[in-house]
Motif scaffolding. Structure first.
Motif, PDB file in Angstrom:
ATOM      1  N   PHE A 130      -1.665  24.545   5.225  1.00 56.78           N
ATOM      2  CA  PHE A 130      -1.380  23.123   4.880  1.00 56.78           C
ATOM      3  C   PHE A 130      -2.554  22.497   5.724  1.00 56.78           C
ATOM      4  N   ALA A 131      -2.851  22.663   6.880  1.00 57.45           N
ATOM      5  CA  ALA A 131      -3.904  21.968   7.535  1.00 57.45           C
ATOM      6  C   ALA A 131      -5.096  22.061   7.126  1.00 57.45           C
ATOM      7  N   LYS A 132      -5.410  23.599   6.870  1.00 57.88           N
ATOM      8  CA  LYS A 132      -6.763  23.908   6.331  1.00 57.88           C
ATOM      9  C   LYS A 132      -6.936  23.290   4.772  1.00 57.88           C
ATOM     10  N   ASP A 133      -5.946  23.230   3.901  1.00 59.41           N
ATOM     11  CA  ASP A 133      -5.972  22.789   2.705  1.00 59.41           C
ATOM     12  C   ASP A 133      -6.153  21.128   2.642  1.00 59.41           C
ATOM     13  N   ARG A 134      -5.616  20.427   3.653  1.00 55.92           N
ATOM     14  CA  ARG A 134      -5.572  19.084   3.750  1.00 55.92           C
ATOM     15  C   ARG A 134      -6.928  18.765   4.237  1.00 55.92           C
ATOM     16  N   CYS A 135      -7.425  19.307   5.326  1.00 50.57           N
ATOM     17  CA  CYS A 135      -8.759  19.219   5.612  1.00 50.57           C
ATOM     18  C   CYS A 135      -9.768  19.150   4.426  1.00 50.57           C
ATOM     19  N   ALA A 136      -9.737  20.292   3.734  1.00 51.55           N
ATOM     20  CA  ALA A 136     -10.580  20.543   2.778  1.00 51.55           C
ATOM     21  C   ALA A 136     -10.508  19.440   1.729  1.00 51.55           C
ATOM     22  N   VAL A 137      -9.400  18.731   1.450  1.00 51.38           N
ATOM     23  CA  VAL A 137      -9.123  17.623   0.583  1.00 51.38           C
ATOM     24  C   VAL A 137      -9.864  16.301   1.050  1.00 51.38           C
ATOM     25  N   VAL A 138      -9.768  16.126   2.482  1.00 50.64           N
ATOM     26  CA  VAL A 138     -10.363  15.222   3.076  1.00 50.64           C
ATOM     27  C   VAL A 138     -11.958  15.086   2.894  1.00 50.64           C
ATOM     28  N   ASN A 139     -12.436  16.566   3.266  1.00 53.18           N
ATOM     29  CA  ASN A 139     -13.822  16.594   3.348  1.00 53.18           C
ATOM     30  C   ASN A 139     -14.298  16.479   1.751  1.00 53.18           C
ATOM     31  N   GLY A 140     -13.717  16.988   0.845  1.00 55.00           N
ATOM     32  CA  GLY A 140     -14.149  16.934  -0.431  1.00 55.00           C
ATOM     33  C   GLY A 140     -14.213  15.514  -1.169  1.00 55.00           C
ATOM     34  N   LEU A 141     -13.313  14.597  -0.552  1.00 60.14           N
ATOM     35  CA  LEU A 141     -13.237  13.291  -1.078  1.00 60.14           C
ATOM     36  C   LEU A 141     -14.366  12.573  -0.267  1.00 60.14           C
ATOM     37  N   VAL A 142     -14.636  12.781   0.946  1.00 59.88           N
ATOM     38  CA  VAL A 142     -15.837  12.265   1.593  1.00 59.88           C
ATOM     39  C   VAL A 142     -16.977  12.718   0.628  1.00 59.88           C
ATOM     40  N   ASP A 143     -17.145  13.735   0.189  1.00 60.21           N
ATOM     41  CA  ASP A 143     -18.197  14.079  -0.574  1.00 60.21           C
ATOM     42  C   ASP A 143     -18.581  13.726  -1.760  1.00 60.21           C
ATOM     43  N   SER A 144     -17.198  13.464  -2.484  1.00 56.15           N
ATOM     44  CA  SER A 144     -17.283  12.996  -3.854  1.00 56.15           C
ATOM     45  C   SER A 144     -17.039  11.372  -3.886  1.00 56.15           C
ATOM     46  N   SER A 145     -16.713  10.726  -3.114  1.00 57.58           N
ATOM     47  CA  SER A 145     -16.326   9.375  -3.224  1.00 57.58           C
ATOM     48  C   SER A 145     -17.013   8.416  -2.413  1.00 57.58           C
ATOM     49  N   MET A 146     -17.841   8.971  -1.462  1.00 60.40           N
ATOM     50  CA  MET A 146     -18.831   8.125  -0.666  1.00 60.40           C
ATOM     51  C   MET A 146     -20.245   8.284  -0.602  1.00 60.40           C
ATOM     52  N   THR A 147     -20.845   6.917  -0.682  1.00 61.18           N
ATOM     53  CA  THR A 147     -22.335   6.971  -0.847  1.00 61.18           C
ATOM     54  C   THR A 147     -22.921   7.623   0.323  1.00 61.18           C
ATOM     55  N   ARG A 148     -24.186   8.089   0.104  1.00 63.05           N
ATOM     56  CA  ARG A 148     -24.730   8.854   1.102  1.00 63.05           C
ATOM     57  C   ARG A 148     -25.350   7.882   1.933  1.00 63.05           C
ATOM     58  N   ASP A 149     -24.615   6.963   2.769  1.00 66.62           N
ATOM     59  CA  ASP A 149     -25.369   5.887   3.721  1.00 66.62           C
ATOM     60  C   ASP A 149     -25.260   6.209   5.043  1.00 66.62           C
ATOM     61  N   GLU A 150     -25.428   5.222   5.816  1.00 65.68           N
ATOM     62  CA  GLU A 150     -25.220   5.671   7.369  1.00 65.68           C
ATOM     63  C   GLU A 150     -23.815   6.166   7.726  1.00 65.68           C
ATOM     64  N   ALA A 151     -22.819   5.404   7.112  1.00 64.46           N
ATOM     65  CA  ALA A 151     -21.551   5.780   7.432  1.00 64.46           C
ATOM     66  C   ALA A 151     -21.438   7.441   7.262  1.00 64.46           C
ATOM     67  N   TRP A 152     -21.910   7.830   6.046  1.00 64.40           N
ATOM     68  CA  TRP A 152     -21.675   9.278   5.598  1.00 64.40           C
ATOM     69  C   TRP A 152     -22.567   9.943   6.407  1.00 64.40           C
ATOM     70  N   LEU A 153     -23.528   9.647   6.759  1.00 63.56           N
ATOM     71  CA  LEU A 153     -24.588  10.555   7.800  1.00 63.56           C
ATOM     72  C   LEU A 153     -23.832  10.638   9.132  1.00 63.56           C
ATOM     73  N   PHE A 154     -23.495   9.561   9.692  1.00 58.01           N
ATOM     74  CA  PHE A 154     -22.762   9.763  10.918  1.00 58.01           C
ATOM     75  C   PHE A 154     -21.594  10.615  10.968  1.00 58.01           C
ATOM     76  N   LEU A 155     -20.835  10.701  10.022  1.00 54.94           N
ATOM     77  CA  LEU A 155     -19.791  11.369   9.766  1.00 54.94           C
ATOM     78  C   LEU A 155     -20.374  12.985   9.521  1.00 54.94           C
ATOM     79  N   ARG A 156     -21.070  13.032   8.662  1.00 53.49           N
ATOM     80  CA  ARG A 156     -21.678  14.229   8.420  1.00 53.49           C
ATOM     81  C   ARG A 156     -22.196  15.008   9.600  1.00 53.49           C
ATOM     82  N   ILE A 157     -22.853  14.396  10.386  1.00 52.20           N
ATOM     83  CA  ILE A 157     -23.524  14.726  11.701  1.00 52.20           C
ATOM     84  C   ILE A 157     -22.209  15.367  12.562  1.00 52.20           C
TER      85      ILE A 157
END
Length: 305
Positions: A130-157
């Motif tokens: 459950f934890a792995k699947d849900r983290c994958a969903v969160v990360n997938g939504l970060v990649d698919s619904s957020m623009t590659r701006d500073e906020a995304w860069l800091f999260l990615r780092i």
């Protein structure tokens, strides 16, 4: 330019979601191995699991699978547990909802609310999944619904630094003298690398090749070299956005220097050289993640005015 508090929060959201994901992956494999193989020294096997996550002080009452689950899976007050990391990520997200997509926030909120407060060993695999699947969903939504701006860069780092740190901890726990295929498969599985390794090498699992794959493979997204390379690129982009690519002496800002040295140290040395003092090398890799975090704090999160 982004507020420092937002940059700080985004960085730690990335780290804590990745920490929850990696902790669930490692515990799923390690605890399954303990319960199925029933090692001769059960207490020592539990101590080894704690050591991966930096838990050094344990007593006899802690040396059971149930107690490991209580401390590292469901303890909401421990930011190094699966539940604690996700709750801390949600608290950071609560304060920066203006830069997160609604989908990311709702998914992270749903994930933390859905975590069980207690898990028995017989049901632990389902909780980890459950934890792995849900983290994958969160990360997938970060990649698919957020623009590659500073906020995304800091999260990615933050995500990538945590991935390197957890990989180094996992490798440090591995017994290099045990070159059996069973021990090597366990290592690869706990790093979510077994299937990728098989596709790359198409042969019997070998300990040296597994270490090489996890540290040096340039296209496996969980290898140390790949993650450090991605961090270096993200830091360079941030530096350009902030107009501080180089200081007045022509040197890159501290975070990029630290990452660059670590990356060069891995890329341009032989595997034999790295393995010669393996424990120290993995300790150094963990220190690199801490040094980069402090450098980011000085440069972006708490800059001197």
């Amino acid at each position: 330019m982004m507020l420092s508090r937002i940059a700080d929060a985004m960085f730690w959201i990335g780290r804590y979601v990745e920490r929850a994901d990696q902790t669930a992956r490692i515990l799923d494999v390690k605890l399954q191995s303990i319960t199925e193989d029933t090692p001769e020294d059960f207490a020592e096997a539990c101590r080894d699991v704690y050591q991966i996550f930096g838990v050094e002080r344990t007593d006899d009452s802690d040396h059971s699978v149930q107690r490991v689950l209580d401390r590292l899976l469901t303890d909401r007050g421990n930011p190094s547990s699966v539940a604690g990391a996700l709750f801390t990520a949600r608290e950071n997200a609560r304060g920066v909802r203006e830069v997160l997509s609604t989908e990311v926030w709702e998914s992270l909120n749903t994930t933390t609310l859905g975590l069980p407060r207690g898990v028995r060993p017989s049901r632990m695999h389902g909780a980890f999944q459950f934890a792995k699947d849900r983290c994958a969903v969160v990360n997938g939504l970060v990649d698919s619904s957020m623009t590659r701006d500073e906020a995304w860069l800091f999260l990615r780092i933050g995500q990538l630094l945590e991935r390197v740190d957890m990989l180094a901890r996992n490798l440090q726990d591995h017994d290099l003298e045990d070159s059996s295929s069973g021990a090597t498969v366990t290592l690869l599985r706990s790093c979510s690398a077994h299937e990728a390794y098989i596709r790359s090498y198409r042969g019997r699992v070998r300990s040296a090749r597994a270490i090489e794959f996890l540290l040096l493979d340039s296209i496996f997204p969980r290898s140390a070299v790949h993650c450090l390379g991605e961090i270096e690129e993200a830091l360079e982009t941030l530096a350009k956005l902030h107009g501080n690519s180089f200081d007045r002496l022509g040197a890159a800002e501290p975070g990029r220097r630290i990452v660059g040295r670590a990356l060069a140290s891995l890329r341009f040395r032989s595997l034999d050289d790295i393995v010669e003092n393996f424990d120290e090398e993995m300790e150094q890799l963990q220190m690199v993640t801490g040094a980069v975090t402090r450098a980011l704090g000085t440069t972006y999160f708490h800059p001197a005015h």
